[in-house]
Design a protein around this motif. Structure first.
Motif, PDB file in Angstrom:
ATOM      1  N   LYS A  51      37.685  47.850  30.628  1.00  0.00           N
ATOM      2  CA  LYS A  51      38.568  47.251  29.630  1.00  0.00           C
ATOM      3  C   LYS A  51      38.305  45.750  29.581  1.00  0.00           C
ATOM      4  N   THR A  52      38.517  45.168  28.426  1.00  0.00           N
ATOM      5  CA  THR A  52      38.329  43.718  28.299  1.00  0.00           C
ATOM      6  C   THR A  52      39.572  42.987  28.808  1.00  0.00           C
ATOM      7  N   ASP A 280      38.420  38.470  25.878  1.00  0.00           N
ATOM      8  CA  ASP A 280      37.716  39.758  25.725  1.00  0.00           C
ATOM      9  C   ASP A 280      36.491  39.827  26.643  1.00  0.00           C
ATOM     10  N   ILE A 282      34.314  41.070  29.984  1.00  0.00           N
ATOM     11  CA  ILE A 282      34.132  42.284  30.782  1.00  0.00           C
ATOM     12  C   ILE A 282      33.879  41.863  32.213  1.00  0.00           C
ATOM     13  N   ALA A 329      33.437  47.848  26.412  1.00  0.00           N
ATOM     14  CA  ALA A 329      34.730  48.459  26.695  1.00  0.00           C
ATOM     15  C   ALA A 329      34.658  49.963  26.417  1.00  0.00           C
TER      16      ALA A 329
END
Length: 352
Positions: A51-52, A280, A282, A329
């Motif tokens: 998930k970001t 956003d 990772i 993601a």
């Protein structure tokens, strides 16, 4: 009859041996089949769904702490030290007299120079009067004026030397251990003591060139020193205008208050430099990364198999690392057993 019984016995033995061979052979094949099936059975691994998140990008660095101002105290003139007016390790104020060199000879020279200056002034006055009466030439009057100016300069020079016999602190700070005593014959090469301004301290450090555009003057950094749990902060006030070619790094300097006096020049600082906050981003666990010759790789789950993926990894913390490229993601990242995994190996993922 005996022959007939012997034949029957041999036949029975032969049939029994054949049956035993078949049983052993079948068992061996079953064992081999089980081994084959075990080899191709999926490996159970742990994984996470990527998930970001917002990533506070802090760069961990090492720097050195330096005094804001620091000098070595020397005498500008040679002579006998007649007085020392500071205590070792004490605080001194700007302009305070630290020690005094005997100036008896210089004062005698000054009296002699002042006398010559007075005589030269009188000669110049007389030369002006005589020039008005045309009793002397303009050249003679000019010589008298030059002699007076030379005598004045000599007096000023000796006065400057006398002033230098009193050595004063150029700034406020803490003075170190002295290497002289009253009565010592001192020369300009003798180190008397060191004067350090520790009210503020400089922290000098370098960053890789790829982060150069993200650092701005006025930014605040956090740092720690060995032997203390306290986190200090400093403000960046100067940035070197060019990257060092030899190291490909950019040197930066920050300044910190040292009101409690617990920071010492010459020590190392563990610095956290905040860079641009990445939205956003990772971020993956460090244990999921496998170092390889060409960079770094990870494994993701792909239809029940482990898929090898090369990634572009950058800033890391103690437990995680920022991925710039290679993952997205929604990917299921394998986080356990990655060192023994192979590409296309069957896996069973337990998602946490």
């Amino acid at each position: 009859m005996k022959v007939k019984h012997l034949i029957y016995t041999l036949l029975i033995i032969a049939i029994g041996g054949f049956i035993s061979y078949r049983i052993i052979s079948n068992k061996s094949k079953n064992d081999d089949s089980k081994k084959f099936n075990d080899k191709n059975s999926p490996t159970t691994v742990n994984g996470i769904v990527i998930k970001t998140a917002t990533f506070d990008n802090n760069l961990s660095l090492t720097g050195s702490i330096e005094a804001n101002e620091q000098i070595e105290i020397h005498s500008e003139v040679s002579g006998i030290v007649e007085g020392i007016f500071f205590n070792e390790g004490s605080f001194v104020n700007k302009g305070q007299v630290l020690f005094k060199v005997n100036d008896i000879e210089l004062k005698a020279q000054l009296r002699q120079a002042v006398t010559k200056e007075g005589l030269a002034a009188e000669n110049e006055r007389r030369a002006k009067l005589l020039l008005q009466k045309e009793a002397i030439s303009q050249e003679e009057a000019d010589i008298a004026r030059a002699d007076h100016a030379s005598a004045q300069a000599q007096s000023q020079l000796i006065k400057a030397q006398i002033f230098k016999t009193s050595v004063r602190a150029p700034f406020s700070g803490k003075i170190g251990l002295r290497s002289i005593s009253p009565g010592t014959y001192i020369t300009p090469t003798v180190l008397v003591a060191k004067l350090v301004n520790t009210g503020k301290l400089k922290i000098t450090f370098s960053i890789p060139e790829k982060y150069a555009s993200q650092v701005k003057s006025g930014s605040t950094i956090d740092f720690n020193v060995s032997g203390s749990d306290k986190t200090y902060n400093a403000k960046i006030y100067a940035i070197e205008p060019e990257v060092a070619v030899a190291t490909r790094t950019l040197q930066i300097r920050a300044i910190a208050d040292n009101t409690d006096g617990k920071l010492f020049p010459g020590t190392f600082a563990d610095i956290k430099l905040p860079l641009n906050i990445i939205k956003d981003a990772i971020v993956v666990p460090s244990q999921a990364i496998v170092p390889v010759q060409d960079g770094k790789k990870v494994f993701v789950a792909d239809h029940g198999k482990a898929k090898e993926v090369m990634v572009d990894a950058t800033t890391r913390t103690d437990s995680s690392i920022l991925i710039l490229a290679g993952l997205k993601a929604g990917d299921t990242l394998i986080t356990s057993g990655v060192m023994s995994l192979k590409n296309e190996a069957p896996i069973k993922v337990k998602v946490k």
